[in-house]
Design a protein around this motif. Structure first.
Motif, PDB file in Angstrom:
ATOM      1  N   UNK A  92      55.114  -8.720 179.669  1.00 13.88           N
ATOM      2  CA  UNK A  92      53.784  -9.359 179.720  1.00 13.88           C
ATOM      3  C   UNK A  92      53.883 -10.843 179.365  1.00 13.88           C
ATOM      4  N   UNK A  93      54.664 -11.167 178.343  1.00 15.13           N
ATOM      5  CA  UNK A  93      54.853 -12.585 177.995  1.00 15.13           C
ATOM      6  C   UNK A  93      55.351 -13.348 179.211  1.00 15.13           C
ATOM      7  N   UNK A  94      56.326 -12.742 179.889  1.00 12.52           N
ATOM      8  CA  UNK A  94      56.932 -13.413 181.032  1.00 12.52           C
ATOM      9  C   UNK A  94      55.900 -13.633 182.140  1.00 12.52           C
ATOM     10  N   UNK A  95      55.159 -12.596 182.450  1.00  9.48           N
ATOM     11  CA  UNK A  95      54.186 -12.709 183.541  1.00  9.48           C
ATOM     12  C   UNK A  95      53.049 -13.684 183.204  1.00  9.48           C
ATOM     13  N   UNK A  96      52.736 -13.785 181.919  1.00  4.20           N
ATOM     14  CA  UNK A  96      51.677 -14.719 181.520  1.00  4.20           C
ATOM     15  C   UNK A  96      52.193 -16.155 181.452  1.00  4.20           C
ATOM     16  N   UNK A  97      53.509 -16.298 181.547  1.00  2.00           N
ATOM     17  CA  UNK A  97      54.107 -17.631 181.491  1.00  2.00           C
ATOM     18  C   UNK A  97      54.190 -18.170 180.074  1.00  2.00           C
ATOM     19  N   UNK A  98      54.237 -17.264 179.096  1.00  2.00           N
ATOM     20  CA  UNK A  98      54.332 -17.675 177.692  1.00  2.00           C
ATOM     21  C   UNK A  98      55.775 -17.524 177.229  1.00  2.00           C
ATOM     22  N   UNK A  99      56.373 -18.622 176.798  1.00  2.00           N
ATOM     23  CA  UNK A  99      57.706 -18.517 176.207  1.00  2.00           C
ATOM     24  C   UNK A  99      57.586 -17.774 174.890  1.00  2.00           C
ATOM     25  N   UNK A 100      58.471 -16.814 174.659  1.00  2.00           N
ATOM     26  CA  UNK A 100      58.380 -16.025 173.425  1.00  2.00           C
ATOM     27  C   UNK A 100      59.164 -16.716 172.310  1.00  2.00           C
ATOM     28  N   UNK A 101      58.446 -17.154 171.286  1.00  2.00           N
ATOM     29  CA  UNK A 101      59.074 -17.876 170.162  1.00  2.00           C
ATOM     30  C   UNK A 101      59.773 -16.889 169.243  1.00  2.00           C
ATOM     31  N   UNK A 102      60.996 -17.246 168.860  1.00  2.00           N
ATOM     32  CA  UNK A 102      61.734 -16.331 167.982  1.00  2.00           C
ATOM     33  C   UNK A 102      61.870 -16.865 166.561  1.00  2.00           C
ATOM     34  N   UNK A 103      61.310 -18.034 166.280  1.00  2.00           N
ATOM     35  CA  UNK A 103      61.390 -18.590 164.928  1.00  2.00           C
ATOM     36  C   UNK A 103      59.982 -18.733 164.372  1.00  2.00           C
ATOM     37  N   UNK A 104      59.922 -19.106 163.089  1.00  2.00           N
ATOM     38  CA  UNK A 104      58.616 -19.078 162.422  1.00  2.00           C
ATOM     39  C   UNK A 104      57.822 -20.375 162.588  1.00  2.00           C
ATOM     40  N   UNK A 105      57.983 -21.007 163.717  1.00  2.00           N
ATOM     41  CA  UNK A 105      57.197 -22.202 164.013  1.00  2.00           C
ATOM     42  C   UNK A 105      56.742 -22.080 165.461  1.00  2.00           C
ATOM     43  N   UNK A 106      55.457 -21.926 165.642  1.00  2.00           N
ATOM     44  CA  UNK A 106      54.936 -21.705 166.994  1.00  2.00           C
ATOM     45  C   UNK A 106      54.074 -22.901 167.395  1.00  2.00           C
ATOM     46  N   UNK A 107      54.622 -23.734 168.239  1.00  2.00           N
ATOM     47  CA  UNK A 107      53.863 -24.892 168.741  1.00  2.00           C
ATOM     48  C   UNK A 107      53.262 -24.555 170.100  1.00  2.00           C
ATOM     49  N   UNK A 108      51.971 -24.746 170.231  1.00  2.00           N
ATOM     50  CA  UNK A 108      51.339 -24.564 171.542  1.00  2.00           C
ATOM     51  C   UNK A 108      50.525 -25.810 171.806  1.00  2.00           C
ATOM     52  N   UNK A 109      50.786 -26.448 172.922  1.00  2.00           N
ATOM     53  CA  UNK A 109      50.088 -27.706 173.178  1.00  2.00           C
ATOM     54  C   UNK A 109      48.607 -27.535 173.431  1.00  2.00           C
ATOM     55  N   UNK A 110      48.253 -26.436 174.051  1.00  2.00           N
ATOM     56  CA  UNK A 110      46.826 -26.196 174.250  1.00  2.00           C
ATOM     57  C   UNK A 110      46.506 -24.711 174.321  1.00  2.00           C
ATOM     58  N   UNK A 111      45.190 -24.414 174.255  1.00  2.00           N
ATOM     59  CA  UNK A 111      44.758 -23.027 174.384  1.00  2.00           C
ATOM     60  C   UNK A 111      44.956 -22.593 175.831  1.00  2.00           C
ATOM     61  N   UNK A 112      45.314 -21.355 176.030  1.00  2.00           N
ATOM     62  CA  UNK A 112      45.399 -20.808 177.382  1.00  2.00           C
ATOM     63  C   UNK A 112      43.962 -20.455 177.794  1.00  2.00           C
ATOM     64  N   UNK A 113      43.454 -21.211 178.762  1.00  2.00           N
ATOM     65  CA  UNK A 113      42.031 -21.098 179.128  1.00  2.00           C
ATOM     66  C   UNK A 113      41.650 -19.727 179.698  1.00  2.00           C
ATOM     67  N   UNK A 114      42.650 -18.917 180.035  1.00  2.00           N
ATOM     68  CA  UNK A 114      42.325 -17.615 180.635  1.00  2.00           C
ATOM     69  C   UNK A 114      41.728 -16.637 179.617  1.00  2.00           C
ATOM     70  N   UNK A 115      42.010 -16.906 178.316  1.00  2.00           N
ATOM     71  CA  UNK A 115      41.616 -15.917 177.305  1.00  2.00           C
ATOM     72  C   UNK A 115      40.783 -16.553 176.195  1.00  2.00           C
ATOM     73  N   UNK A 116      39.711 -15.880 175.841  1.00  2.00           N
ATOM     74  CA  UNK A 116      38.809 -16.393 174.811  1.00  2.00           C
ATOM     75  C   UNK A 116      37.847 -17.391 175.425  1.00  2.00           C
ATOM     76  N   UNK A 117      36.650 -17.474 174.853  1.00  2.00           N
ATOM     77  CA  UNK A 117      35.676 -18.443 175.347  1.00  2.00           C
ATOM     78  C   UNK A 117      35.896 -19.771 174.632  1.00  2.00           C
ATOM     79  N   UNK A 118      35.393 -20.815 175.269  1.00  2.00           N
ATOM     80  CA  UNK A 118      35.428 -22.119 174.640  1.00  2.00           C
ATOM     81  C   UNK A 118      34.581 -22.017 173.360  1.00  2.00           C
ATOM     82  N   UNK A 119      35.154 -22.295 172.217  1.00  2.00           N
ATOM     83  CA  UNK A 119      34.460 -22.031 170.944  1.00  2.00           C
ATOM     84  C   UNK A 119      34.939 -23.032 169.902  1.00  2.00           C
ATOM     85  N   UNK A 120      34.053 -23.525 169.044  1.00  2.00           N
ATOM     86  CA  UNK A 120      34.540 -24.447 168.022  1.00  2.00           C
ATOM     87  C   UNK A 120      35.602 -23.772 167.135  1.00  2.00           C
TER      88      UNK A 120
END
Ligand SMILES: C[S@@+](CC[C@H](N)C(=O)[O-])C[C@H]1O[C@@H](n2cnc3c(N)ncnc32)[C@H](O)[C@@H]1O
Length: 317
Positions: free
Chosen positions: A83-111
């Protein structure tokens, strides 16, 4: 609500683990009809449409279905890693997870929205398919959406609810009258509260972001005690927070540390209320959202901002 979209609401709730009688109560449809919809709705055509070159947005519109549910149906039965692969999410194996932005496909725009990838990683490491996840302050519903795709059950609560998200139930965590909304004990509890008064203007007046510092900290003490009473020995708590420092318009050296609320404060409260911290994962906010003008003003005034954010994983001690 149109037929197809009503059916997809029922499918979503059922996949998230709602009992049929609860779905019946919420949608006003009989239990018998709900059972039929859950068992007989056929979306087998999804793969045909994909092989004809249709994209996921097209398929969502075609079935009058929300996008996360289309993903859930498309990825059903695959392993978490697939599923990670199909969603295009690199699977982090260390305890630092950097994501440049929210994946707009999931969750509503919310403060204060968190990235779906953060939720996906938490589910990957700390749950398995079929587990029950609770989201205690669900906001835009990203935890629910990601649980749907990763085949975890999920019950979500917030004092802000809306018709578009029947999967988020109204619950007000009232410090004068604590109530726990469900009986079954969860496997994972997601807790992403407002970071003190940040974004207070965006949330309801009843939000804990309106509390003064001492009351805000007391809320956590009582809340973690309550959560513990409803957790199993194996339940994990996934708690997101950030240092709150009064850094705006102030050189770092002139800040008032007594006014801050830091990761240490939360860790102390957790340990005082019977939780043992097992992991701290760094999930920083993206600094790309600051434009050059802001950065230059901060540099001039020696302002040290906050982009650190932590995911604290704990279990009962
Ligand atoms: C940081 S937001 C959650 C964001 C969410 N994780 C997302 O990604 O969209 C915090 C949420 O806590 C809710 N909240 C604050 N105080 C609350 C209370 N006392 N009871 C219930 N919900 C509360 C707010 O309405 C807000 O939606």
């Amino acid at each position: 609500m149109q037929m197809a979209s009503r059916n997809t609401v029922i499918l979503r709730l059922s996949r998230l683990g709602w009992l049929q009688e609860k779905i019946a109560e919420t949608t006003g449809i009989t239990r018998g009809r709900i059972a039929q919809i859950v068992n007989n709705t056929n979306f087998g055509e999804i793969n045909n449409l994909l092989s004809q070159g249709r994209d996921m947005d097209y398929i969502a519109r075609h079935y009058n279905m929300d996008l996360p549910l289309v993903w859930a149906l498309r990825l059903e039965g695959k392993t978490d890693q697939e599923k990670f692969k199909e969603l295009g999410w690199g699977l982090r194996t260390w305890d630092q997870w950097n994501f440049n932005q929210c994946d707009e496909r999931f969750g509503d725009d919310w403060p204060g929205r968190i990235p779906a990838q953060l939720v996906g990683h938490t589910l990957f490491y700390f749950t398995k398919p079929g587990d029950l996840v609770l989201d205690l302050m669900a906001g835009g519903g990203v935890v629910s959406d990601v649980c749907l795709v990763f085949e975890r059950k999920c019950l979500s609560f917030d004092l802000a609810t809306r018709d578009k998200r029947p999967d988020i139930l109204y619950h007000y965590w009232d410090p004068r009258n604590w109530k726990w909304p469900i009986t079954k004990k969860p496997d994972l509890i997601f807790f992403d509260p407002p970071y003190f008064d940040k974004k207070a203007g965006d949330y309801s007046e009843k939000s804990i972001s309106s509390l003064p510092r001492e009351e805000y900290l007391k809320f956590f003490e009582e809340f973690f005690t309550l959560v513990k009473q409803h957790a199993k020995q194996t339940t994990r708590l996934a708690f997101i927070n950030a240092d709150w420092r009064d850094f705006q318009n102030k050189a770092a050296i002139d800040e008032t540390p007594e006014a801050s609320i830091l990761a240490d404060d939360y860790l102390n409260i957790l340990s005082k209320t019977g939780w043992q911290r097992t992991h701290i994962i760094q999930v920083p906010l993206s600094s790309e959202r600051f434009d050059a003008g802001i950065v230059s003003a901060m540099q001039k005034k020696r302002i040290l901002g906050v982009t650190s954010r932590y995911l604290i994983i704990a279990r009962k001690s």
